[in-house]
Design an enzyme around this catalytic site. Structure first.
Site, PDB file in Angstrom:
ATOM      1  CD  GLU A  43      39.654 112.264 -49.598  1.00 26.64           C
ATOM      2  OE1 GLU A  43      40.060 112.029 -48.423  1.00 26.64           O
ATOM      3  OE2 GLU A  43      39.998 111.609 -50.623  1.00 26.64           O
TER       4      GLU A  43
ATOM      5  CB  SER B  18      87.931  90.609 -70.541  1.00 28.56           C
ATOM      6  OG  SER B  18      88.265  89.270 -71.408  1.00 28.56           O
TER       7      SER B  18
END
Length: 750
Positions: A108, A391
C-alpha cells in the site's frame, strides 16, 4: 565621424546579452513569462489549498479508531440494519504480527516510514504512470495515512472526488502524522479497513475467514489479508473463482520481496499454497450485532437501498453512512408475516412479490421480495418486470386513456361480443368463454371482461395509450400492441406507483426509498418527492369510482378483499398458460386508499415446469392484499375521495354514473341526488352481471337510456360495435397496432 569613433561590433551588445536598443531575446522573454506563470499558479494553488484546508472537518482519535458501519434507519428513526456490523475484534499493537505490518506497507505505501503524511514523489509518480498509461498494479498517489483519513471522515462517492476533498484529505493527513506515531497510524488502518462479507478490520477477518487469531496465520494468509482492502469482493477467498484472490496475494508477496521484508524462497513457498487452505466455514467467533430486526424481514428493502447508494457513488461498506429510509417497519413486518405465516399459499414454492407506496409522495413504505428465502439480498420479486400483469393493465392502458383522451363517461356503452385479433382468425376469450353483449364501461371494468377492454384500446389508439402509460412510469423497448391492453410486463412496484396516481388525483410520483444520507464529515443529502401530473383529476376520480366496485360488486373477483369502512379501490388480474394449459400462471392484486397503494404478484418462479396456480389459490394475492391493507388502514385510516368540480354525478337507469362536465356526454340526464343510496356493501348491481352469455336480454335492455343518449349525440344512429359487426376484425383503428397473436400468457379476464 572617424573610423575610431565607430562602435566596434562587440560594443554593440551589452554585457547582459541584450541589444543596445533595449530589445531582449524572444526566448528569454518567453521563459520569464512561463516562470512567472508557474509562480503565480503555485501561489494560487497554495492559497486555494489552505482555503480548502481551513474548512476541513475535525479528526480525532475517536474517528481514526472507530468502525465505519453504515447504519440504516426506518421512517421513525429506528435502526433496521447495521450494514455488515459483525462483532469487531480490535487488534492491539501486540496482536498485530510484524509480518502483517510489512505486508501492508509493502503493497500500500512502501515509503510509509519516510514521508510525513503526503508523499510528493509518489503523487508525481502516480500522475506520470496515469499519463503514460502504465502502472505497477499496486499503488496510487494516496499514502496509508491519507487512506486512513478517507476511511475515517470522508465518503468514497464519485461526487466527492474533487480537488477540495483531496486538499482537505492531504491537510488532515499531515496533521495526523504530527499527532500520532507511524505505528499508531498503521494500527488504526489495520483495524478500520473493510475486508468483505460485512467484516471490518484484519483481526476480525482472520477469525471470519480462517477461524484463527492474526498471530496464528502463516505468511500466505497474512499476505492475502493485506491485499484484500483494495477490492474485498474480487479478492474474497470464499468466492467461487479464486484466481483474483490468488493473483493479489502473489502481488503482495512480490512487493514484500522488493521491499526486503522476505526472501524470494519464502515468497515462492507461500505462493505455492492455495488461498483456500485453512478456510473456516463456521467463521470463527464472529457474531452479528443485534438490531432487534430480523434480517430476512427487511432484506428486499435494504437490497434496493444499497443499490441506490452504490448507483450514486457511495460505498456503504466503507463510508460509514447514516441512511434514513421511508420504510414503515410495522408495515414491513406485517407484509412479511402475512406472506410467510398468515395467508395460505399452495406450497412453499409458490412465491410473491409486493410493494407498498405512499400516493402523496411516492415513498416506498414496505416491500416483499419473496417467501421462505434463506438467501441474503436474493431475488427481489417486487421489482422484477418479467411477469404479465393480466387484467390489472386495463385501468392503465385501456379505460384510463379512454376517459382522459375521449372523455368517456362511466356509462359509455362497450361491446362484449365475439372478437378476432386483427389480421388473424384467433378469437379473444374470457375465462368463462362467453360474451355478455353491450354493457357499460363501469360493468366491463368491474367484471374484467377482455373484449370490451381491447375494443376500448382500439378506439383510444396505441399511441395515446403509450403516452398515458409513460406518464405513469411504464415503458418498454418494443412498441405496445393490442394484447398489452390485458397484459403488461411490469413489476409490483411499478403497479403500486401507477395506481397511486389514481389515488391522489392524477399525479405520478416516482417511487423512492431514501429520505436522507449523512456522511462521516457531517454532510447530509436529502431526497424529496418527484411528481408530475399524469392525468386529469376527473380521470383519476372516475377511475377510482369504478374500481371501488371491484370490492363491492358480487360479479367481481375482488370481493374477497372487501373491508367494511375502508374506502378502497383496486383491480385483480390473472394470466393463462399458453396453449390452454390448466391452472393460472400469474395472479395479481392492485389496490389503494388515499393513503396507501399496494401492488402484489403471486405465482411460481418457473411456471412452465409444473408451476401452475390451482383454482383454490387464484385469490391468494387478493387475500394477501386484504391482510396488509386492513393493517395499514387501521394505522392510518383514509377518508373517502371527494368528487372534483370537473365531474358530475348523473342517474342512468337508476344507477349513479359519472360524466365529465361540459363534455358531449353531459347532456340529457338527471342529476344524481347525493342523498340517494350509494352504499359500498357487497351487492349485485343491476347490470350485465345477470347476463347468461347471450348478447341480448336484460343487459341490453338496462342500457336503453344510455344508448338513446349516445344515439342523439351521434346524429341519431348508434355507432358502437354490435354483435353482428363484432364478428369481423375491427378495421377502424387496427392501423394503430400490428396484428399480434394472443400473448402466451395474456389476461384471462379476472
Amino acid at each position: 565621424m572617424s573610423n575610431n569613433d565607430e562602435p566596434r561590433r562587440e560594443d554593440q551588445y551589452r554585457d547582459d546579452g541584450g541589444y543596445d536598443d533595449g530589445r531582449k531575446p524572444l526566448l528569454k522573454r518567453i521563459l520569464l513569462w512561463i516562470c512567472g506563470a508557474i509562480v503565480l499558479f503555485f501561489i494560487a494553488g497554495c492559497a486555494l489549498f489552505f482555503y480548502y484546508a481551513s474548512s476541513a472537518p475535525k479528526i480525532s482519535q475517536r474517528e481514526l479508531s472507530s468502525q465505519n458501519t453504515t447504519v440504516i434507519y426506518d421512517a421513525n428513526n429506528k435502526i433496521i440494519s447495521r450494514l455488515g456490523a459483525q462483532k469487531r475484534d480490535y487488534a492491539s499493537d501486540s496482536q498485530i504480527p510484524e509480518t502483517l505490518k510489512h505486508a501492508v506497507v509493502a503493497i500500500e505505501d512502501r515509503r510509509f516510514y519516510k514521508h510525513h503524511g503526503v508523499d510528493i514523489r509518489r503523487i508525481f509518480g502516480a500522475a506520470i504512470n496515469n499519463v503514460l498509461g502504465r502502472s505497477d498494479g499496486m499503488q496510487g498517489g494516496s499514502t496509508l495515512t491519507q487512506q486512513l483519513v478517507k476511511l475515517s471522515v470522508f465518503s468514497t462517492a464519485q461526487s466527492d472526488r474533487t480537488f477540495k476533498r483531496k486538499a482537505q484529505e492531504a491537510w488532515l493527513a499531515l496533521n495526523v502524522e504530527r499527532h500520532f506515531s507511524k505505528n499508531q497510524i498503521l494500527k488504526y488502518y489495520i483495524n478500520k479497513v473493510y475486508m468483505g462479507n460485512g467484516v471490518y478490520g484484519m483481526r476480525t477477518a482472520a477469525q471470519y475467514y480462517y477461524g484463527k487469531n492474526l498471530n496464528q496465520l502463516d505468511l500466505s494468509q497474512l499476505a492475502l489479508l493485506a491485499g484484500m482492502p483494495q477490492s474485498p469482493t474480487n479478492y474474497n477467498p470464499l468466492a467461487a473463482n479464486t484466481k483474483y484472490a490468488t493473483a493479489r496475494r502473489n502481488e503482495v508477496l512480490n512487493a514484500m520481496v522488493r521491499a526486503g521484508y522476505i526472501s524470494k524462497s519464502a515468497a515462492q513457498k507461500a505462493a505455492n499454497e492455495s488461498v483456500t487452505d485453512g478456510l473456516d466455514p463456521d467463521h470463527g467467533d464472529v457474531e452479528s450485532s443485534e438490531t432487534n430486526v430480523k434480517e430476512k424481514i427487511v432484506d428486499p428493502y435494504i437490497k434496493e437501498v444499497l443499490a441506490q447508494l452504490q448507483a450514486e457513488g457511495y460505498n456503504p461498506n466503507t463510508d460509514g453512512l447514516l441512511v434514513h429510509t421511508n420504510m414503515d417497519l410495522g408495515a414491513q413486518k406485517k407484509l412479511y408475516e402475512a406472506a410467510n405465516n398468515e395467508v395460505s399459499f399452495q406450497n412453499d414454492q409458490m412465491q410473491a412479490g409486493a410493494a407498498v407506496t405512499d400516493p402523496h409522495n411516492g415513498q416506498v413504505i414496505a416491500m416483499l421480495g419473496g417467501r421462505h428465502s434463506n438467501v441474503i439480498y436474493g431475488l427481489n420479486r417486487a421489482v422484477q418486470q418479467n411477469r404479465s400483469s393480466g387484467s390489472t393493465a386495463k385501468p392503465l392502458m385501456d379505460y384510463g386513456p379512454a376517459i382522459e383522451y375521449l372523455q368517456w363517461p362511466t356509462f359509455k356503452t362497450v361491446s362484449d361480443t365475439k372478437f378476432y385479433w386483427p389480421g388473424t382468425n384467433k378469437v379473444l376469450h374470457d375465462f368463462d368463454k362467453k360474451y355478455k353483449g353491450n354493457m357499460t364501461m363501469r360493468s366491463a371494468l368491474v367484471e374484467s371482461r377482455n373484449v370490451p377492454a381491447i375494443r376500448t384500446l382500439q378506439e383510444v389508439g396505441i399511441k395515446r395509450a403509450t403516452t398515458f402509460l409513460g406518464g405513469l412510469g411504464i415503458s418498454q423497448k418494443e412498441p405496445y400492441t393490442l394484447q398489452n391492453g390485458i397484459a403488461l410486463y411490469i413489476s409490483p412496484l411499478q403497479m403500486s406507483a401507477a395506481y397511486a396516481a389514481f389515488a391522489n388525483g392524477g399525479t405520478y410520483y416516482r417511487p423512492y426509498y431514501i429520505n436522507s444520507i449523512t456522511t462521516m464529515d457531517g454532510k447530509t443529502k436529502t431526497y424529496s418527492p418527484h411528481g408530475k401530473r399524469a392525468m386529469s383529476k376527473a380521470t383519476a376520480y372516475m377511475m377510482t369510482d369504478m374500481l371501488k366496485g371491484v370490492f363491492t360488486n358480487s360479479a367481481s373477483t375482488g370481493t374477497a378483499a372487501y373491508l367494511s369502512g375502508v374506502h378502497q379501490a383496486g383491480k385483480t388480474g390473472t394470466t393463462d398458460f399458453p396453449n390452454g394449459g390448466s391452472g393460472v400462471m400469474d395472479s395479481w392484486m392492485a389496490g389503494y386508499t388515499k393513503n396507501y397503494s399496494i401492488g402484489i404478484w403471486t405465482g411460481f418462479d418457473h411456471p412452465m415446469n409444473g408451476g401452475a396456480i390451482s383454482s383454490q389459490y387464484e385469490r391468494t394475492a387478493v387475500l394477501l392484499y386484504k391482510s396488509i391493507m386492513q393493517y395499514l388502514d387501521e394505522e392510518n385510516h383514509a377518508s373517502n375521495w371527494k368528487m372534483p368540480d370537473t365531474v358530475e354525478a348523473v342517474r342512468v337507469n337508476g344507477k349513479r354514473q359519472l360524466v365529465i362536465k361540459d363534455s358531449k356526454w353531459a347532456l340529457m340526464y338527471s342529476a344524481w341526488n347525493d342523498g340517494d343510496d350509494d352504499s359500498e356493501t357487497v351487492h349485485s348491481e343491476s347490470s350485465s352481471s345477470s347476463a347468461t352469455g347471450s348478447s341480448s336480454g336484460s343487459s341490453s335492455e338496462s342500457l336503453s337510456e344510455s344508448r338513446s343518449i349516445e344515439s342523439i349525440l351521434n346524429g341519431g344512429s348508434h355507432t358502437e360495435s354490435n354483435s353482428s359487426s363484432a364478428t369481423q376484425s375491427s378495421s377502424t383503428s387496427t392501423s394503430t397496432s400490428p396484428a399480434p397473436s394472443p400473448a402466451p400468457n395474456a389476461g384471462n379476464g379476472q
